[in-house]
Structures are given as C-alpha cells and as structure tokens.
Design a protein around this motif. Structure first.
Motif, PDB file in Angstrom:
ATOM      1  N   CYS A  29      35.610  46.240  38.368  1.00  0.00           N
ATOM      2  CA  CYS A  29      35.642  45.978  39.809  1.00  0.00           C
ATOM      3  C   CYS A  29      37.079  46.048  40.318  1.00  0.00           C
ATOM      4  N   ILE A  30      38.013  45.469  39.590  1.00  0.00           N
ATOM      5  CA  ILE A  30      39.420  45.495  39.986  1.00  0.00           C
ATOM      6  C   ILE A  30      39.915  46.936  40.058  1.00  0.00           C
ATOM      7  N   GLU A  31      39.601  47.741  39.068  1.00  0.00           N
ATOM      8  CA  GLU A  31      40.017  49.146  39.073  1.00  0.00           C
ATOM      9  C   GLU A  31      39.384  49.891  40.246  1.00  0.00           C
ATOM     10  N   PHE A  32      38.114  49.603  40.519  1.00  0.00           N
ATOM     11  CA  PHE A  32      37.421  50.236  41.638  1.00  0.00           C
ATOM     12  C   PHE A  32      38.128  49.882  42.943  1.00  0.00           C
ATOM     13  N   ILE A  33      38.439  48.601  43.135  1.00  0.00           N
ATOM     14  CA  ILE A  33      39.095  48.149  44.366  1.00  0.00           C
ATOM     15  C   ILE A  33      40.462  48.811  44.506  1.00  0.00           C
ATOM     16  N   ASN A  84      41.425  51.652  43.439  1.00  0.00           N
ATOM     17  CA  ASN A  84      41.217  53.042  43.824  1.00  0.00           C
ATOM     18  C   ASN A  84      40.646  53.177  45.233  1.00  0.00           C
ATOM     19  N   TYR A  85      39.959  52.148  45.686  1.00  0.00           N
ATOM     20  CA  TYR A  85      39.319  52.142  47.010  1.00  0.00           C
ATOM     21  C   TYR A  85      40.333  51.916  48.127  1.00  0.00           C
ATOM     22  N   MET A  86      41.359  51.114  47.837  1.00  0.00           N
ATOM     23  CA  MET A  86      42.346  50.756  48.855  1.00  0.00           C
ATOM     24  C   MET A  86      43.140  51.976  49.313  1.00  0.00           C
ATOM     25  N   PRO A  87      43.548  51.975  50.584  1.00  0.00           N
ATOM     26  CA  PRO A  87      44.440  53.038  51.055  1.00  0.00           C
ATOM     27  C   PRO A  87      45.738  53.045  50.236  1.00  0.00           C
ATOM     28  N   SER A  88      46.318  54.208  50.062  1.00  0.00           N
ATOM     29  CA  SER A  88      47.501  54.337  49.208  1.00  0.00           C
ATOM     30  C   SER A  88      48.657  53.451  49.662  1.00  0.00           C
ATOM     31  N   GLU A  89      48.804  53.237  50.960  1.00  0.00           N
ATOM     32  CA  GLU A  89      49.897  52.395  51.447  1.00  0.00           C
ATOM     33  C   GLU A  89      49.713  50.914  51.090  1.00  0.00           C
ATOM     34  N   MET A  90      48.516  50.539  50.680  1.00  0.00           N
ATOM     35  CA  MET A  90      48.260  49.146  50.282  1.00  0.00           C
ATOM     36  C   MET A  90      48.411  48.932  48.778  1.00  0.00           C
ATOM     37  N   LYS A  91      48.458  50.009  48.032  1.00  0.00           N
ATOM     38  CA  LYS A  91      48.558  49.870  46.578  1.00  0.00           C
ATOM     39  C   LYS A  91      49.831  49.097  46.255  1.00  0.00           C
ATOM     40  N   GLY A  92      49.716  48.125  45.412  1.00  0.00           N
ATOM     41  CA  GLY A  92      50.853  47.287  45.063  1.00  0.00           C
ATOM     42  C   GLY A  92      50.949  46.010  45.881  1.00  0.00           C
ATOM     43  N   HIS A  93      50.132  45.884  46.930  1.00  0.00           N
ATOM     44  CA  HIS A  93      50.149  44.656  47.728  1.00  0.00           C
ATOM     45  C   HIS A  93      49.382  43.526  47.056  1.00  0.00           C
ATOM     46  N   PHE A  94      48.484  43.879  46.132  1.00  0.00           N
ATOM     47  CA  PHE A  94      47.682  42.905  45.416  1.00  0.00           C
ATOM     48  C   PHE A  94      47.858  43.119  43.919  1.00  0.00           C
ATOM     49  N   THR A  95      48.164  42.058  43.211  1.00  0.00           N
ATOM     50  CA  THR A  95      48.230  42.144  41.752  1.00  0.00           C
ATOM     51  C   THR A  95      46.810  42.072  41.201  1.00  0.00           C
ATOM     52  N   ASP A  96      46.659  42.390  39.925  1.00  0.00           N
ATOM     53  CA  ASP A  96      45.350  42.240  39.288  1.00  0.00           C
ATOM     54  C   ASP A  96      44.895  40.789  39.350  1.00  0.00           C
ATOM     55  N   ASP A 136      45.660  38.635  41.741  1.00  0.00           N
ATOM     56  CA  ASP A 136      45.195  38.412  43.113  1.00  0.00           C
ATOM     57  C   ASP A 136      43.769  38.915  43.271  1.00  0.00           C
ATOM     58  N   LEU A 137      43.520  40.121  42.781  1.00  0.00           N
ATOM     59  CA  LEU A 137      42.184  40.707  42.917  1.00  0.00           C
ATOM     60  C   LEU A 137      41.143  39.905  42.147  1.00  0.00           C
ATOM     61  N   GLN A 138      41.496  39.434  40.961  1.00  0.00           N
ATOM     62  CA  GLN A 138      40.568  38.599  40.193  1.00  0.00           C
ATOM     63  C   GLN A 138      40.264  37.313  40.951  1.00  0.00           C
ATOM     64  N   TYR A 139      41.293  36.707  41.522  1.00  0.00           N
ATOM     65  CA  TYR A 139      41.111  35.483  42.313  1.00  0.00           C
ATOM     66  C   TYR A 139      40.164  35.759  43.490  1.00  0.00           C
ATOM     67  N   ILE A 140      40.393  36.843  44.204  1.00  0.00           N
ATOM     68  CA  ILE A 140      39.568  37.170  45.369  1.00  0.00           C
ATOM     69  C   ILE A 140      38.121  37.421  44.957  1.00  0.00           C
ATOM     70  N   LEU A 180      43.100  42.320  53.317  1.00  0.00           N
ATOM     71  CA  LEU A 180      42.053  41.634  52.572  1.00  0.00           C
ATOM     72  C   LEU A 180      40.681  42.223  52.885  1.00  0.00           C
ATOM     73  N   PHE A 181      40.506  42.691  54.106  1.00  0.00           N
ATOM     74  CA  PHE A 181      39.238  43.314  54.500  1.00  0.00           C
ATOM     75  C   PHE A 181      38.905  44.482  53.563  1.00  0.00           C
ATOM     76  N   PHE A 182      39.923  45.309  53.229  1.00  0.00           N
ATOM     77  CA  PHE A 182      39.692  46.437  52.321  1.00  0.00           C
ATOM     78  C   PHE A 182      39.299  45.962  50.929  1.00  0.00           C
ATOM     79  N   VAL A 183      39.880  44.860  50.491  1.00  0.00           N
ATOM     80  CA  VAL A 183      39.546  44.321  49.170  1.00  0.00           C
ATOM     81  C   VAL A 183      38.097  43.843  49.165  1.00  0.00           C
TER      82      VAL A 183
END
Length: 109
Positions: free
Chosen positions: A17-21, A23-35, A37-41, A93-96
């Motif tokens: 799921c983390i990998e999917f998210i 890849n799903y996020m816009p490129s300009e958002m990549k790096g805004h969330f750590t793994d 962070d994504l696990q927490y969300i 966060l909406f994209f996540v």
C-alpha cells in the motif's frame, strides 16, 4: 487471536500500500511523506473506518461504500495533532487518502 502469519500478511499488505501511494502521488509531492508517515496514516485510516461505522453501511448497487475523503482527511489531521504527528498539509494528505482507497479497490478487483 491473531497469529504471526496474519501480522506478516498485514505488514506485507501495508508495504504494498505504501509503495502504491508513493507511485500514486504527484511527482512534486514525492518526498513530502516518509514511509513512517504513510504507515501512520494508513493505521489512522483503519481506525477511522472502524470507528466511524462506515464499514457497517450497506454498499450501493455496484457494491461500493461511499466514503467522504474530506472527512477522512479531517480525521487524520485531528488525530495527528493529538498524537503530535505531522503536521500534514490537507491538500497533500488528500492524495495519500485517495491513494490508500485506490489501493484497496485495486486489490479487491
């Protein structure tokens, strides 16, 4: 009682799921969330689905349950403030949240 195999399967699913998210996020958002962070969300979203009762609602004729993404985002922001995580930008966060839902739909198909 949950067995080690079930925990391992959940962990593997979360990793996918983390990998999917990511890849799903816009490129300009990549790096805004750590793994982390994504696990927490993902974990907070699971709590939201369980506590809101949304999973107990009847699916529509196509088998879908309508989930208000804005409400889910608000829940994550509220919980993250209480638990001193983030801060998370609601628009990012909406994209996540949307990515997590897209992942869930993709594995159900």
């Amino acid at each position: 009682m949950i067995h080690d195999d079930e925990f391992r399967m959940e962990d593997e699913d979360d990793e996918k799921c983390i990998e999917f998210i990511k890849n799903y996020m816009p490129s300009e958002m990549k790096g805004h969330f750590t793994d982390d962070d994504l696990q927490y969300i993902i974990d907070v979203l699971a709590d939201y689905y369980a506590e809101s009762g949304i999973l107990d609602t009847e699916p529509d004729e196509d088998g879908y349950i309508d989930i208000d993404l804005d409400t889910a985002v608000e829940y994550v922001i509220k919980e993250s403030k209480k638990q001193q995580m983030g801060p998370y930008d609601p628009e990012e966060l909406f994209f996540v949240v949307q990515g997590e839902m897209e992942y869930t739909e993709s594995i159900e198909d």
